[in-house]
Structures are given as C-alpha cells and as structure tokens.
Design a protein around this motif. Sequence first.
Motif, short mmCIF file in Angstrom:
data_model
loop_
_atom_site.label_atom_id
_atom_site.label_comp_id
_atom_site.label_asym_id
_atom_site.label_seq_id
_atom_site.Cartn_x
_atom_site.Cartn_y
_atom_site.Cartn_z
N ASP A 1 13.53 -7.55 -16.37
CA ASP A 1 12.11 -6.97 -16.25
C ASP A 1 11.59 -6.55 -17.76
OD1 ASP A 1 11.90 -7.16 -13.60
OD2 ASP A 1 12.66 -5.03 -13.20
N PHE A 2 12.72 -6.25 -18.73
CA PHE A 2 12.39 -5.98 -20.03
C PHE A 2 11.80 -7.09 -20.91
CE2 PHE A 2 13.53 -5.16 -24.35
CZ PHE A 2 12.80 -4.13 -24.63
N GLN A 3 10.69 -6.97 -21.47
CA GLN A 3 10.00 -8.10 -22.38
C GLN A 3 10.60 -7.77 -23.81
OE1 GLN A 3 6.07 -8.51 -21.90
NE2 GLN A 3 5.95 -10.44 -23.11
N ALA A 4 11.43 -8.48 -24.23
CA ALA A 4 11.85 -8.24 -25.61
C ALA A 4 10.84 -9.06 -26.67
CB ALA A 4 13.26 -9.00 -25.83
N LEU A 5 10.22 -10.18 -26.20
CA LEU A 5 9.15 -10.61 -27.26
C LEU A 5 7.84 -10.93 -26.37
CD1 LEU A 5 11.21 -13.77 -28.86
CD2 LEU A 5 10.76 -11.41 -29.59
N PRO B 1 12.11 -2.08 -37.21
CA PRO B 1 13.14 -1.16 -36.40
C PRO B 1 14.27 -1.73 -35.33
CG PRO B 1 10.98 -0.94 -35.48
CD PRO B 1 11.01 -1.84 -36.60
N SER B 2 15.32 -1.20 -35.08
CA SER B 2 16.29 -1.70 -34.18
C SER B 2 15.54 -1.73 -32.80
CB SER B 2 17.58 -0.50 -34.08
OG SER B 2 18.53 -1.11 -33.17
N GLY B 3 16.06 -2.92 -32.21
CA GLY B 3 15.56 -3.21 -30.80
C GLY B 3 13.97 -4.04 -30.76
N SER B 4 13.50 -4.20 -31.82
CA SER B 4 12.11 -4.69 -31.94
C SER B 4 12.23 -6.22 -31.58
CB SER B 4 11.61 -4.50 -33.40
OG SER B 4 12.54 -4.82 -34.20
N GLY B 5 13.27 -6.75 -31.39
CA GLY B 5 13.23 -8.33 -31.15
C GLY B 5 13.58 -9.26 -32.14
N LYS B 6 14.05 -9.01 -33.38
CA LYS B 6 14.27 -9.66 -34.39
C LYS B 6 15.10 -10.70 -34.19
CE LYS B 6 15.42 -6.13 -36.84
NZ LYS B 6 15.70 -5.19 -36.39
N SER B 7 16.32 -10.23 -33.74
CA SER B 7 17.48 -11.15 -33.34
C SER B 7 17.10 -11.96 -32.26
CB SER B 7 18.66 -10.26 -32.93
OG SER B 7 19.12 -9.52 -33.93
N THR B 8 16.54 -11.36 -31.36
CA THR B 8 16.00 -12.34 -30.13
C THR B 8 15.23 -13.52 -30.55
OG1 THR B 8 16.23 -10.26 -28.85
CG2 THR B 8 15.03 -12.18 -27.71
N THR C 1 16.92 -8.97 -42.21
CA THR C 1 17.61 -7.89 -43.02
C THR C 1 16.82 -6.87 -43.35
OG1 THR C 1 18.81 -7.73 -45.02
CG2 THR C 1 16.59 -8.95 -45.35
N HIS C 2 17.87 -5.67 -43.75
CA HIS C 2 17.15 -4.55 -43.92
C HIS C 2 17.22 -4.25 -45.59
CE1 HIS C 2 17.74 -3.10 -39.70
NE2 HIS C 2 16.57 -3.49 -39.89
N GLU C 3 17.91 -5.25 -46.35
CA GLU C 3 17.76 -5.42 -47.79
C GLU C 3 16.48 -5.49 -48.47
OE1 GLU C 3 20.75 -4.45 -49.71
OE2 GLU C 3 21.82 -4.23 -47.57
N1 LIG Z 1 21.25 -10.09 -23.70
C1 LIG Z 1 20.20 -9.00 -23.41
N2 LIG Z 1 20.31 -8.59 -22.06
C2 LIG Z 1 19.37 -7.48 -22.09
N3 LIG Z 1 18.51 -6.92 -22.80
C3 LIG Z 1 18.77 -7.37 -24.30
C4 LIG Z 1 19.62 -8.56 -24.63
N4 LIG Z 1 19.56 -8.84 -25.90
C5 LIG Z 1 18.80 -8.13 -26.30
N5 LIG Z 1 18.13 -7.20 -25.57
C6 LIG Z 1 17.15 -6.29 -25.53
O1 LIG Z 1 16.02 -6.70 -26.18
C7 LIG Z 1 15.36 -6.00 -27.40
C8 LIG Z 1 15.31 -6.81 -28.59
O2 LIG Z 1 16.66 -6.87 -28.85
P1 LIG Z 1 17.08 -7.36 -30.36
O3 LIG Z 1 18.73 -7.62 -30.59
O4 LIG Z 1 16.37 -8.76 -30.66
O5 LIG Z 1 16.57 -6.34 -31.31
P2 LIG Z 1 16.93 -6.38 -32.97
O6 LIG Z 1 15.28 -6.22 -33.52
O7 LIG Z 1 17.70 -7.53 -33.63
O8 LIG Z 1 17.47 -5.04 -33.09
P3 LIG Z 1 18.79 -4.58 -34.28
O9 LIG Z 1 18.17 -4.36 -35.52
O10 LIG Z 1 19.40 -3.42 -33.70
O11 LIG Z 1 19.76 -5.73 -34.28
C9 LIG Z 1 16.41 -4.51 -27.29
O12 LIG Z 1 15.59 -3.70 -26.68
C10 LIG Z 1 17.77 -5.04 -26.40
O13 LIG Z 1 17.98 -4.10 -25.70
#
Ligand SMILES: Nc1ncnc2c1ncn2[C@@H]1O[C@H](COP(=O)(O)OP(=O)(O)OP(=O)(O)O)[C@@H](O)[C@H]1O
Lengths: 242, 607
Positions: free
Chosen positions: A15-19, A37-44, A195-197
């Motif tokens: 249900d959670f919209q990451a992007l 910030p952490s959890g903002s969806g960068k990695s995703t 990165t945070h550098e």
């Molecule tokens: N496999 C997953 N299943 C469920 N939720 C996920 C999954 N991967 C990421 N999320 C959620 O998606 C959101 C974005 O995650 P993401 O890893 O992209 O953040 P980020 O910006 O890279 O943060 P960080 O700086 O901490 O690495 C977060 O709220 C995370 O909880």
Amino acid sequence: MSIIKTVDVKKWFGDFQALKGISMEVAEGEVLVICGPSGSGKSTFIRCINRLEQHQEGEIVVDGIELTNDLKNIEAIRSEVGMVFQSFNLFPHLTVMQNITLAPIWVRKKSRSESEEKAMELLERVGIPEQAQKFPGQLSGGQQQRVAIARALAMEPKIMLFDEPTSALDPEMIKEVLDAMKELAESGMTMIVVTHEMGFAKEVADRVMLFDEGLMVEENTPNEFFDNPKNDRTKLFLSQIL
Amino acid sequence: MISNNKFFIENPYGRWVRDNLFSSSSSAFLTFFAGFMVIYSYRGIVGFILNPERMWTSVTYNMKLYMILAYPDEAMIRVWLSVGLALILGGLSIGFYNSGKSISLGGIFQKLFTISAVIALLIALAPTNTNVIQNDGSIEAVEIIPQDVRMLILGPSLVLTLAFFFLRNIKIKNLFNTAKVNLTYFGLIIGSLYFIKIPTISLDSSGERIIPDPFLPIASTTYIPWTILYVGMLLFFFIGSLLKNKDVKIMSRLIPIAWFLCPLFIFSWIFKKPLVELNTVFSADIPSILVFGIIGFLIIRFSDNESIGVYRTPINIGFFILSVVVFLLPLVFIFKATMVLLLLLLVVSPAIATTKEGKRQLFIVWVVSLFVLTFLIRGASSDTMLVTPTGSIFGGFSLTWLLAIFGTYASFPLGLALALGRTSTLPVIRIICTGIIEIVRSVPYITWLFFASVMLTVFLPAGVEFNLIIRVLILTAFFSGAYFAEYIRGGLQSIPKGQYEAANAIGMNPFQRIFLVIVPQALRTIIPTLVGSVITSFKDSSLVAIIGLFDILRIGTSVIPAQSQPVVFIGRNLEQLVFLSFFFWVFTFVFSRRSMKFEKRLGLGER
Ligand SMILES: Nc1ncnc2c1ncn2[C@@H]1O[C@H](COP(=O)(O)OP(=O)(O)OP(=O)(O)O)[C@@H](O)[C@H]1O
Ligand SMILES: [Mg+2]
C-alpha cells in the motif's frame, strides 16, 4: 541526447507508495547526484533503473531500450548499467580477480586471459593491483568498495549507478573511494550517485537532485543547489546535513 | 611444587604437562582420574582381545565373505577394476593437486617418535593375565602375555623410540613432499602384505581342522592385485605431477568429471550382465536418445520464440497429457522415464534458455542426462544384472560402500534440485518439491526400506523389475536427498539478498546466478553438516539387513555366528562385533579427518 529518460515513474510496496511520479533525463557523460532524507525513495529509484525493483506506472528508457517485463531487455540493460552498492556485495567465495572476471567471462563470453588482463587494468585504475589474488574478506572496506567499482566497470557499462557507496565506510577510507569515482567521472562516464557527500556533489556533479517522500523536489546545478536553493525543503535538508 | 621445578618451566614437554594436565589441584585430580580410567579400560580391552576364549580366526577366515559375500569368483576382476579405477584416479588427483607442502626429515622422525612411543607405552601397560570362566563356573586367571614375549616386543620398540627421539633433531635441509611421504607409507603397508602372517584356519587332507591354528602368509590372490594397483596408483601420481608441472589446464576440468563418472562405471562393472548388450543398445537406447535429443533440442530452440507465446500453455498441457499416455502404454521403460525428464525440461527451459549460450549449455546438460538416465536404467533392471533378484550374492563391505557412496552421489544432485525447486518461484515446482521433501522426511528410513522391498514394485509400471539392491539405492537417494535438500535450503537462505542483487546487476541470467554465485556459497556454509550426514548414511546403511540384504553388519552378526561348515563358528558374535566397530571407526575417523582439512581449505574465502 539523453541516455536515461524516466516519465512519471510510480512505485508501490504494497500500500505504501515509495515513488510518486518521477520524471527526469540524464544526458550522456553527465554526473547526477541524488540526495535526500532517509526513506525518500532514492535507492528505490536508482534500483528501478536497472530493474532490481519494478516500477508499476510510468516509463523508463535506458539507452533507447524501454524497461518492460521482457527478460531479454532486462539482461541487455543490466549489462549496460553497472551498479555499486552500499554494502559492496562482493562474492566472498571468489578472489578479487575472479570477482571481476566472472561477468566478462560468463555474460560477455570473453576469454579468460583477455578478461584477466582487463581486470588488472581496472584494479590499477582503482589503485589496488596488488590485491588481485586475495579474497574479499581479507580486504579493508575501502578496498572492497573499489573492487566493487572495478567489477562493475569490467562489463564496460555505459552508465554507472552508485547507491551510497561510502556510507558503510570509515571516514579515512571514504576519500580513496571518492577519488576513484572522481577519476571515473572525469573519464566521461555517465553516473547517477546517491550520496550524502556534499563535497563530492559540489566538486564533481553536473546536476544535483533532492528527493523527498517519493518526489523530486529540487533539480539544480551544484552551485545553485547549495548556495541558492529554490525549495524550502532543500534549505531545511541542507541545514540539517551541513 | 610442580610449577617450581626447573624441568616444568624450561622443557617444552614439561611446560605442556604443567599447563594442560596439572594447572590446578582439581585438574591434577581429573588427570589422575581420567588416566586411571583410560588405563583400566585399555587393560580390559586387551585382556578381552587376547583371551584364549576368543577365536579371531572367525574373522580372518571369513574376510572375503565380509568384503563381497558370495560374488562370483570369475567376476572378481570387476571388483579389482573398481578399486583400481578409484586408486588410479586418486593417484592422478594427488599428483595434479599436490599442494607442494613438504616435511623435513626431523618432522618425519618426530611423527615416528610419537607413534613408537605410544606403541611402547601400550605394550608396557598391557595386562599379563586375564580372567577366563572355567567350565565349572569358577574364574581363573590365565597368562596371556608372558614376560619374555613382552620384553621381546618392548625392547625393540623402546630402542626405536629412543632412536627417533634423537633423530628428531637432525638438521638436514632436505624437505620431503608430504604427498610422496604418504604414498610411501601406503606402499610400506602394501609391501608388508608380503611378509606378515595372520592366524588362519587350515584343514588337513581328511578335512579335519589343524589345531592349533597356524599363522600363514597372506594369499597371493590378495597381495598381487594390490601390488599391481599400487604401482598403477604411483604411475598415475607421477603422470599427475607431470601434467601439473606442464600446467595442463584442461586436467582441472577432466579430473572432477572423471570422479563424477567413476561411480557410474563402477556401478556397471559390478552389476551388469553381460557388460555390453549391443542388441538393446541399437534397438532401444540409441533411438530413444536420438528421438528425445531432437525433441529436447526443439524445445530449447523455441522456448523463447515470440510467436509461440500464446500457444505455450496449450503446448505444455498437451505434453503433460502425452506423457501420461506414454506412461500408460506398454512401452519400453526408458521411454517413460525419459518422458518425465522431458516434462522437466519443458518447465525449466524458458527460464534458462534466454541467450544463445544458455541454450547451448542447457542442450549439453540435456544430452548428458539422457545418456546417464539410459545407462542407469539399462544397468538396473533385474534381468540384466549379474546378481540374483534379491541381491543375495552381493553384500558385505562392498554393499555398505556402494550404498554409502552411491546414496550420497545420487542424493546430492537430487537434494540440490529439490532445494532449488522448493525455493523456486514457479508454484507447481515448489509444491511438488515441498511435497516430496516433506513426505520422505516424515517417514522413518526403516519404513521406507520395507516400502522398497515389498511395495515399490507395485508402483512401478508393469514389466519393470528392479533388483532389490537397485530399489534400495533409489530409495536411499530419495531419503538422503530430502535431508540434503533441507540442509541446502538452509544454506541458500543464509545467503544475503545483496548477493542475488549483485549477480543480477552484472547481467547474469538466473542459471548463472544460481550455479556461480549462490549455490557455491550455500554449499560452503553447510559442508560440516553434509559431512555429518554422509557419515550417518554410511552407518545407517546397515539397516538394509532388515529387508534381507547382507550388509557387513549382518554378515558379522548372523551369518558367521551361524556357520558350521567347514569350520564351526557358531556363537562367535563378540569377535565380529569388535572387528566391525573397529572397522567402522577407522573409516569414519579417516573420513572426518579428511573433511576437516577440506573445510579448512575451502574456508579461506569466508569473511
Ligand atoms: N522491499 C521493500 N518493501 C517494503 N517497503 C520498502 C522496500 N524497500 C523500500 N521500502 C520503503 O520505501 C521507502 C523508500 O526506500 P528507499 O530505500 O528508496 O529510501 P532511501 O531514500 O534510499 O533511504 P536511505 O537514505 O535510508 O537509504 C522507505 O519508506 C522504505 O521503507
Ligand atoms: Mg538507500
């Protein structure tokens, strides 16, 4: 001519919209830094670019190939796009040399001797030719991350993705990894770096983006981004991190 | 007081004794207590072994029975060929993989010193008398080691011990390759076969047993084959070394393949009757391999064809129905078995055959499995086997060994396949594999053995008659396979997600990811468990006695103690049990020591 183009990319985890709709373009040879910030969806987001994650809506085109469920496209794109992870993810059962030559030999079908020659070149480029016969477990974090960079480069990718490559490292090792990345940027590689550098961003990036809660809230040149940000969210972020 | 004595501080042995045995008063007590217990039980065991009541000839006389039961004499050459193949391959591998580790002359003497010192100590501690129960029930002490005999053995061994003790410090720079030293020891053991005499039983011309039992040299039918095999092993050791020095890379692939194929060859040599049957080869085997080879080729070739896309499901269903029909029709069994394999290929090929290279590899695997399957089925049905349908002429150590090796050999790939299947994303495969694993594991091995002996025939298609040994082998493969599968699954789960992602990120296909990155790491983490379960299956193989097979334990506990012709061994149970425990101990001990070294070598890559 942009080598990566995304249009309104959306991604849900359950249900959670990451992007929540990311549209952007990266030109060939450009270095793009993404922070937020952490959890903002960068990695995703960057994991969507080589399809380690699947986006559900929108469009991603890499090097003229659209990312769909077709296995062939995915493998084609993955061999064009190198990725470096926060936790290195080297193969612990293989030597440094074998780590680097594995993909060229098995995926690119190159000969062993050719791959090994190329691997030595890459190791020299990242500054650790003498570690070739060691196992990853015998190296320091900074050395491991440089091996990971060499491993990604061995596939001769057109694009390199970095997901917080230095945040698992001790401060004294960060510089050696950043130096290797700088050298790579100067050689004209297209790079997306999460990165945070901020020093690295100022010095190397062509563009900086800020992600927040699944949205891209700011996109700017490094100078403007740090000195004169458009968005209040950016100011807040910079005040927290600097 | 002990800690202040000069000897216990300056001398390394003394220091060891002080630190490990007498570090405190409680540890000193434990040392004395344990030492007393060890000596007491040792003297008991020696007394038991040398007791005149024992009849060790019941073991030596029946050695052949123990090894191969009643395997036909004229086919003995096959047994020797099998042992020879293993030894030759062993020699080749030792030569080729020789790590170049070497030992100095002093090091060799150090080891010899330890051994001879232990022997001298054991002789000195051996009891002079033992208790024998007389006919009237009274107990009387009987002399088993006369003083002069003890001196006769103790003297030389003390002299040797002293000699080795001083030679230990010899300062000669020469180093000896450990592999060569070990081969020399093995050679000395073989050489001693020419000299040693063992107590045995002789019958005089009238068929009467000669009493007392004489000591006779070992039969030439034993030492001549061993000599030939040893020479062959040496020869191949040198060939291996030569190939290593010449840096012949291809050998590092050929040797594992040879080891992989070795059990298959041994299997056919031991059982097949006659060795080659050209008739069936041309009328059934070759056509079957050709037909299925071509079908497999077509499946692999078109598995990713776009235009087939829509028809894929109907094609799969069609194949499934077809294979059910084939199973019901009165066809050669090979066709039926291969049909099952074909279904498997149909399911896996879309995942693997995505690139040209993937297709090529899958096709090679397909052809090889066709050959192996055909070969195995040919060697396995009752009417093509050398042994009786109940397997009663083959047994003893060979059977134990065959069950252990072949059980492991077949169960390992099976276990790997089941584990991968259980973690697969395809629901059908996952459910089937989970089902097999759970059903097999939830029923005791003994129950399965009964199943193999009486029920399996009911489930097999009509006209297929498997020898009991083969049925047990198939069953053992499944049984240990299911356990392996769970161990391997544990190993697979211990691999971090990052490894999968890294493999994906460098563009590997699922097949490469599994077999180059995931499985090697998973296996590494579970080697100790796997070794343990191989040892268990080696020992568990004695359970086959329950369904009428003659493993080594059954020979020792019920065949020999019931012998009355030509010599009476009735009731000779104890000797057999002692011999068997020693026998099992030697093998499992050597095996676990070897595997510890192996673990150490592989452990290098671990974090
Ligand atoms: N496999 C997953 N299943 C469920 N939720 C996920 C999954 N991967 C990421 N999320 C959620 O998606 C959101 C974005 O995650 P993401 O890893 O992209 O953040 P980020 O910006 O890279 O943060 P960080 O700086 O901490 O690495 C977060 O709220 C995370 O909880
Ligand atoms: Mg992240």
